[in-house]
Design an enzyme around this catalytic site. Structure first.
Site, PDB file in Angstrom:
ATOM      1  N   ASP A 182     -22.307  31.686 -91.170  1.00 51.62           N
ATOM      2  CA  ASP A 182     -22.350  30.410 -91.886  1.00 51.62           C
ATOM      3  C   ASP A 182     -22.256  29.294 -90.856  1.00 51.62           C
ATOM      4  O   ASP A 182     -21.199  29.097 -90.255  1.00 51.62           O
ATOM      5  CB  ASP A 182     -21.212  30.312 -92.899  1.00 51.62           C
ATOM      6  CG  ASP A 182     -21.379  29.140 -93.857  1.00 51.62           C
ATOM      7  OD1 ASP A 182     -21.853  28.073 -93.412  1.00 51.62           O
ATOM      8  OD2 ASP A 182     -21.054  29.290 -95.041  1.00 51.62           O
ATOM      9  N   ARG A 234     -29.419  33.829-104.419  1.00 52.40           N
ATOM     10  CA  ARG A 234     -30.578  33.331-105.149  1.00 52.40           C
ATOM     11  C   ARG A 234     -31.791  34.164-104.757  1.00 52.40           C
ATOM     12  O   ARG A 234     -31.927  34.579-103.603  1.00 52.40           O
ATOM     13  CB  ARG A 234     -30.838  31.844-104.857  1.00 52.40           C
ATOM     14  CG  ARG A 234     -29.849  30.892-105.527  1.00 52.40           C
ATOM     15  CD  ARG A 234     -30.043  30.883-107.031  1.00 52.40           C
ATOM     16  NE  ARG A 234     -29.157  29.943-107.705  1.00 52.40           N
ATOM     17  CZ  ARG A 234     -28.004  30.269-108.269  1.00 52.40           C
ATOM     18  NH1 ARG A 234     -27.581  31.525-108.209  1.00 52.40           N
ATOM     19  NH2 ARG A 234     -27.267  29.373-108.880  1.00 52.40           N
ATOM     20  N   ASP A 258     -29.495  41.317-107.834  1.00 57.66           N
ATOM     21  CA  ASP A 258     -29.046  40.737-109.105  1.00 57.66           C
ATOM     22  C   ASP A 258     -29.798  39.448-109.409  1.00 57.66           C
ATOM     23  O   ASP A 258     -29.670  38.913-110.507  1.00 57.66           O
ATOM     24  CB  ASP A 258     -27.536  40.459-109.057  1.00 57.66           C
ATOM     25  CG  ASP A 258     -26.993  39.997-110.400  1.00 57.66           C
ATOM     26  OD1 ASP A 258     -27.311  40.650-111.414  1.00 57.66           O
ATOM     27  OD2 ASP A 258     -26.271  38.980-110.440  1.00 57.66           O
ATOM     28  N   GLU A 263     -37.314  34.755-112.908  1.00 59.53           N
ATOM     29  CA  GLU A 263     -36.492  35.524-113.836  1.00 59.53           C
ATOM     30  C   GLU A 263     -36.928  35.269-115.267  1.00 59.53           C
ATOM     31  O   GLU A 263     -37.063  34.113-115.674  1.00 59.53           O
ATOM     32  CB  GLU A 263     -35.015  35.165-113.645  1.00 59.53           C
ATOM     33  CG  GLU A 263     -34.505  35.543-112.255  1.00 59.53           C
ATOM     34  CD  GLU A 263     -33.017  35.260-112.057  1.00 59.53           C
ATOM     35  OE1 GLU A 263     -32.371  34.732-112.991  1.00 59.53           O
ATOM     36  OE2 GLU A 263     -32.507  35.561-110.966  1.00 59.53           O
ATOM     37  N   HIS A 285     -29.267  39.455-113.256  1.00 62.51           N
ATOM     38  CA  HIS A 285     -28.475  38.250-112.978  1.00 62.51           C
ATOM     39  C   HIS A 285     -27.154  38.275-113.762  1.00 62.51           C
ATOM     40  O   HIS A 285     -26.800  37.322-114.469  1.00 62.51           O
ATOM     41  CB  HIS A 285     -29.272  36.986-113.305  1.00 62.51           C
ATOM     42  CG  HIS A 285     -28.830  35.796-112.490  1.00 62.51           C
ATOM     43  ND1 HIS A 285     -29.687  34.789-112.121  1.00 62.51           N
ATOM     44  CD2 HIS A 285     -27.620  35.452-111.979  1.00 62.51           C
ATOM     45  CE1 HIS A 285     -29.034  33.875-111.426  1.00 62.51           C
ATOM     46  NE2 HIS A 285     -27.779  34.258-111.321  1.00 62.51           N
ATOM     47  N   GLY A 287     -24.195  38.537-112.290  1.00 57.15           N
ATOM     48  CA  GLY A 287     -23.090  38.233-111.383  1.00 57.15           C
ATOM     49  C   GLY A 287     -21.907  37.525-112.007  1.00 57.15           C
ATOM     50  O   GLY A 287     -20.761  37.941-111.849  1.00 57.15           O
TER      51      GLY A 287
END
Length: 328
Positions: A182, A234, A258, A263, A285, A287
């Site tokens: 990061d 994403r 996921d 989508e 999706h 999560g």
């Protein structure tokens, strides 16, 4: 004032002056918990009828409710958007700034995402999903499945935001060595080093122009042979064609998804090929979908409403407790 009907500019700490009995119309997306509606009534009228967008002053949405410049043009009374998400890629933020509309996040689903990521990892490394399918086909595959244990293995988390921190905590808790990449956090490693050294790589980044296409052919080529790649961030972070090619030649040992670029992904050719592969785990999706996360959404939305409009309702005791399970 901004010059637009019913829209003024506010800053954190300011109070939005309202007359809730006649002025406020709060539009709530269908997939926001229904328990929220009654709690919002002290702030004004609550509706789930999106044909009333033109009169809405507050919106409460998730990622499946995209809000672009055309929507902003229709919503000339809009003051505040609360999104029950970690990312903001479904909202035209520049248009919100131009129109002085406040955008607030309620990012309270990180633990749910992290636990799903762990579930996907376990399903891949121990062949759980594959074995389940074969058992339903009356095929005994005990001798064909040999996974590996997670203790002592290396995991690389891409992005140490709210979700990334939870994923790292969960994986450390099961005994993995966890590093992260990061650029905005101290102490991380380079993306190249994470990819080269990790047995499992987990994508948790939000979608920005900087992270779009973050993992493609070049990056996958850097990964360990047989490494596991999981995306709970994403869909647009990952080049699915590149991932498919890597699976087909054995470069990747497994893929867990996921999230998807589109989508649902059912008419996509790449997805059609992925869904037939035994070392791929696919979820729709899921999560942030947990009972606890849904309740935390209610308490966090009420907190945000209280910040901008003044507190007008009490957070119920059970929601307050659940909201404290995952402090951020």
């Amino acid at each position: 004032a901004t010059g637009m009907r019913g829209v003024c500019q506010y800053y954190p700490g300011d109070r939005i002056q309202t007359n809730p009995s006649s002025e406020e119309l709060i539009l709530v997306a269908d997939n926001i918990p229904k328990d929220l509606d009654k709690e919002l009534e002290p702030y004004g009228e609550v509706s789930r009828d999106w044909n009333r967008l033109e009169d809405a002053t507050v919106l409460i949405i998730r990622t499946d409710r995209k809000f672009d410049a055309d929507d902003f043009s229709r919503a000339s009374m809009l003051k505040l958007i609360i999104t029950a998400t970690h990312g903001l890629d479904h909202i035209d933020i520049e248009e919100a700034k131009r129109r002085a509309v406040v955008v607030e996040r309620a990012p309270v689903r990180a633990r749910a995402v992290a636990e799903l990521a762990l579930g996907i990892i376990l399903a891949l490394v121990r062949g759980i999903a594959y074995s389940d399918r074969k058992m339903r086909e009356l095929e005994w595959v005990k001798g064909k499945v040999r996974g590996f244990e997670l203790v002592g293995r290396r995991a690389g988390v891409i992005s140490m935001g709210i979700v990334g921190r939870e994923v790292a905590e969960v994986l450390k808790g099961i005994g993995m060595h966890v590093d992260y990449c990061d650029k905005y956090k101290m102490g991380g490693r380079s993306l190249e080093r994470i990819l080269r050294e990790s047995d499992i790589v987990v994508l948790t980044s939000p979608l920005t122009e900087e992270t779009r296409g973050l993992i493609g052919r070049k990056e996958i080529a850097m990964m360990k042979d047989g490494a596991i790649l999981v995306n709970v961030g994403r869909g647009e972070l990952l080049d699915l064609d590149a991932a498919l090619e890597a699976l087909e030649v054995g470069k990747l040992g497994g893929l867990g998804l996921d999230v998807y670029p589109k989508e649902p992904p059912f008419e996509d050719d790449t997805f059609e090929r992925l869904r037939r592969m035994d070392n791929v785990v696919l979820t729709p999706h899921l999560g942030g979908s947990s009972e606890e996360a849904e309740r935390r959404i209610v308490s966090e939305v009420l907190r945000i409403m209280g910040k901008w409009f003044g507190r007008r309702s009490e957070i119920s005791e059970d929601m307050g407790i659940l909201g404290s399970l995952n402090p951020i």
